[in-house]
Every structure is written in structure tokens, then in C-alpha cells.
Design a protein around this motif. Structure first.
Motif, short mmCIF file in Angstrom:
data_model
loop_
_atom_site.label_atom_id
_atom_site.label_comp_id
_atom_site.label_asym_id
_atom_site.label_seq_id
_atom_site.Cartn_x
_atom_site.Cartn_y
_atom_site.Cartn_z
N LEU A 39 3.03 53.32 10.63
CA LEU A 39 2.54 53.01 9.30
C LEU A 39 3.07 51.64 8.90
CD1 LEU A 39 1.99 55.19 6.33
CD2 LEU A 39 3.60 53.34 5.99
N MET A 40 2.19 50.79 8.39
CA MET A 40 2.61 49.47 7.93
C MET A 40 2.71 49.48 6.41
SD MET A 40 0.81 45.71 8.33
CE MET A 40 0.99 45.67 10.11
N ALA A 41 3.87 49.07 5.91
CA ALA A 41 4.05 48.90 4.47
C ALA A 41 3.85 47.43 4.15
CB ALA A 41 5.45 49.35 4.05
N ILE A 42 2.96 47.14 3.22
CA ILE A 42 2.69 45.76 2.83
C ILE A 42 3.67 45.39 1.72
CG2 ILE A 42 0.94 44.16 1.98
CD1 ILE A 42 0.33 45.48 4.75
N VAL A 43 4.45 44.34 1.99
CA VAL A 43 5.46 43.91 1.02
C VAL A 43 5.26 42.45 0.62
CG1 VAL A 43 7.15 45.65 1.69
CG2 VAL A 43 7.13 43.46 2.89
N LYS A 44 4.03 41.95 0.80
CA LYS A 44 3.73 40.55 0.44
C LYS A 44 3.89 40.34 -1.06
CE LYS A 44 -1.25 40.86 -0.28
NZ LYS A 44 -1.59 39.90 -1.31
N ALA A 45 3.99 39.10 -1.45
CA ALA A 45 4.07 38.73 -2.87
C ALA A 45 5.24 39.45 -3.55
CB ALA A 45 2.76 39.01 -3.58
N ASN A 46 6.41 39.38 -2.87
CA ASN A 46 7.63 40.03 -3.40
C ASN A 46 7.40 41.52 -3.62
OD1 ASN A 46 10.34 40.01 -4.13
ND2 ASN A 46 9.87 39.70 -6.29
N ALA A 47 6.67 42.12 -2.68
CA ALA A 47 6.31 43.55 -2.76
C ALA A 47 5.62 43.83 -4.09
CB ALA A 47 7.50 44.45 -2.53
N TYR A 48 4.69 42.94 -4.42
CA TYR A 48 3.92 43.06 -5.67
C TYR A 48 4.85 43.15 -6.88
CZ TYR A 48 0.30 43.94 -2.26
OH TYR A 48 -0.55 43.82 -1.18
N GLY A 49 5.94 42.37 -6.82
CA GLY A 49 6.87 42.31 -7.94
C GLY A 49 7.97 43.35 -7.90
N HIS A 50 8.03 44.14 -6.85
CA HIS A 50 9.04 45.20 -6.76
C HIS A 50 10.30 44.76 -6.01
CE1 HIS A 50 5.45 47.52 -7.74
NE2 HIS A 50 6.26 48.47 -8.16
N GLY A 51 10.30 43.58 -5.45
CA GLY A 51 11.44 43.12 -4.65
C GLY A 51 11.15 43.33 -3.18
N MET A 52 10.85 42.26 -2.47
CA MET A 52 10.39 42.37 -1.10
C MET A 52 11.42 43.02 -0.16
SD MET A 52 8.85 39.46 1.48
CE MET A 52 10.35 38.50 1.50
N VAL A 53 12.63 42.52 -0.16
CA VAL A 53 13.63 43.02 0.79
C VAL A 53 13.99 44.46 0.47
CG1 VAL A 53 16.01 42.73 1.60
CG2 VAL A 53 14.53 40.72 1.33
N GLU A 54 14.23 44.76 -0.79
CA GLU A 54 14.60 46.13 -1.17
C GLU A 54 13.48 47.11 -0.88
OE1 GLU A 54 14.53 43.46 -3.18
OE2 GLU A 54 16.61 43.08 -3.72
N SER A 55 12.25 46.71 -1.18
CA SER A 55 11.10 47.57 -0.93
C SER A 55 10.87 47.75 0.57
CB SER A 55 9.84 47.00 -1.59
OG SER A 55 9.99 47.00 -2.99
#
Length: 132
Positions: free
Chosen positions: A32-48
Motif C-alpha cells: 500500500l502506498m501512502a501519499i504524503v505530498k504537499a506536507n501530507a496535505y498539511g498534516h506534516g509529511m515526516v510524521e504522517s
């Protein structure tokens, strides 16, 4: 003059991990691929990204090489796909950092192959094909 109240958003990384696990279970998939582009849509890319991987994601998806490299700089070693590239992108650093690159044209595929030859690493490529 009135001011709007300060709004704070709290991101629950446990919920992200739980949701990813639920999606994998319902879809009955191994990968499964989780898309975390654009800062995980504002959720924080690394943490998400970390939360998604904890939940069972096996890939991460980002828009560009800068985002992919930020994940690598944060110590994330999971497979990463990035698919939007500047026309003059060199690809060298992305290939060295084991980032899978989307290619949308013969010219882009050629540029990725040339970068792989320059750095002495066979690039990983995801081909986007318009099937009509």
C-alpha cells in the motif's frame, strides 16, 4: 476591526496508522502506498509518513524530488515514488538515494538513464503510459 480566532489543528498519528491498517485489511493487499505530498496535505509529511509506515504502508508517494529527499534526510528508508519533475531535472541525487522516479516521456526516461550512468546506479523507474 475584528480578528478571527486562532485555529489549531492536532494531527493524531495513531489515527493515521490505524486508518492505514484498516485500509490494508479491507482491501486485502500486501502493498500500500501512502501519499504524503504537499506536507501530507498539511498534516506534516515526516510524521504522517512514519505513522503510515507503522500502520503497514509499504511505499510512500510524493510529488517531487525535494519531498523525497526530505523523507530520506529524516531517516526514512521505505520505497518512495516521486512523479513530478522539472524539465531540467538531473535526477542524480534521487537515484543515489534509492528514490523511484516517475517517467512520463521518452526524453524523461532518457534523462533518468543518463543520470543512472553518471552515478553508476541503475535507476528505479515507474512508467506512466497513456493507454487512451
Amino acid at each position: 476591526m475584528s480578528h478571527s480566532p486562532l485555529r489549531v489543528v492536532q494531527v493524531n498519528t495513531s489515527a493515521i496508522a490505524h486508518n492505514v491498517a484498516q485500509i490494508k485489511e479491507i482491501a486485502q493487499v500486501d502493498d500500500l502506498m501512502a501519499i504524503v505530498k504537499a506536507n501530507a496535505y498539511g498534516h506534516g509529511m515526516v510524521e504522517s509518513a512514519r505513522a503510515a509506515l507503522t500502520g503497514g504502508a509499504t511505499w510512500l508517494g510524493v510529488a517531487d524530488i525535494d519531498e523525497a529527499r526530505a523523507l530520506r534526510a529524516a531517516g526514512i528508508s521505505a520505497p518512495i515514488l516521486c512523479w513530478i519533475h522539472a524539465p531540467d531535472e538531473t535526477f542524480d541525487e534521487a537515484i543515489v538515494e534509492n528514490i523511484t522516479l516517475g517517467a512520463v516521456s521518452e526524453a524523461q526516461l532518457g534523462a533518468i538513464a543518463q543520470a543512472g550512468a553518471r552515478v553508476g546506479v541503475t535507476p528505479k523507474v515507474h512508467l506512466k503510459v497513456d493507454t487512451g
